[in-house]
Motif scaffolding. Sequence first.
Motif: not given
Lengths: 200, 200
Positions: A157-171, A17-30
Amino acid sequence: MSKGLLIVVSGPSGTGKGTVCSELLSQAQDLAYSISATTRQPRAGEVDGKNYYFMDKADFEKKIAEGGFLEYANVYGNYYGTPLGKIEERLAEGVDILLEIDTQGAINVMEKCPDGLFIFLVPPSLAELERRIRGRGSETEESLQKRMGSARKEIEDGKKYGYVVVNDTVKNAVQRIMAIRTAEHCRMDKNQEIFEELAK
Amino acid sequence: MSKGLLIVVSGPSGTGKGTVCSELLSQAQDLAYSISATTRQPRAGEVDGKNYYFMDKADFEKKIAEGGFLEYANVYGNYYGTPLGKIEERLAEGVDILLEIDTQGAINVMEKCPDGLFIFLVPPSLAELERRIRGRGSETEESLQKRMGSARKEIEDGKKYGYVVVNDTVKNAVQRIMAIRTAEHCRMDKNQEIFEELAK
């Protein structure tokens, strides 16, 4: 102007989660990051209002009593929480907010913010999750097995979420989350003002 | 393997559906285009099974009676329709299918395929739509006004769609539709098999 999205990224510990979120924030400045409040002491270099909102215990408990946290937890005697007021303020300004949170916290947020966008990040397989946790080299065999047991429960518990994303690669994971964000902004119920404009 | 998505792109005439869908197909090689059936004569260079499925009137009407079309219309004495069988076959194979269709057709498809992904493409404004239609240079003032009146009515129906995409530029519109496609594939209800895998 339409309201911002509360984008909640969660998943079993070790999923990345941490790595993915850091990368998200660096790509989406807004995209803004939800800053947690805590009663623990600041570490060297940590800045109040940037890394955390540092609070004393009495103030934190007062804020709990007032319903001022989206969720909070007590971890080894220190409180950690997500301040609700700041989030509501930014969402009202039309800013999208990213909240990276453990699965227990996410379930609490679902109850308080059903409009949020809940994304469950999963490893490609449990074998891969085990390999990643082992790769960190910081776990005993016993604690590893305990974490794998928790992961299995969290995945339920994951089934309660709206979306599921496989973290195969961070990209790939980042690209999928960005797409989910874009798509949510195109949902009909979030675009009534386009129709009002077109009807003029 | 999960089922493919039926991606329906519609919108008022003049919005630029055709250009956006062509660009989508050229960027997404794994996206299949739904080929229409028609009773009109093939034009020079048109290939059966590529541009259209060419049928005679009797066969077309037999297929209508059998419920073999997702939707169909009679335009100046010629039938045009979307064959259901081919689409169901490809969706079952896990292929995503793009269907570009007018707003009346899309409403019919919604009834038959509620699982479809319905995207309403709109111009940035009605003034811009008028400018674009005028730009084609093929309309009289009277037919232009008639088309603008239809567009207003079609926009009312737009609220029935799941998503709305503003065609400000083709590039932006294509990027948004691609994002919606990616996001739909990440929806929890389309990913039960991930959980089955992870639970093993």
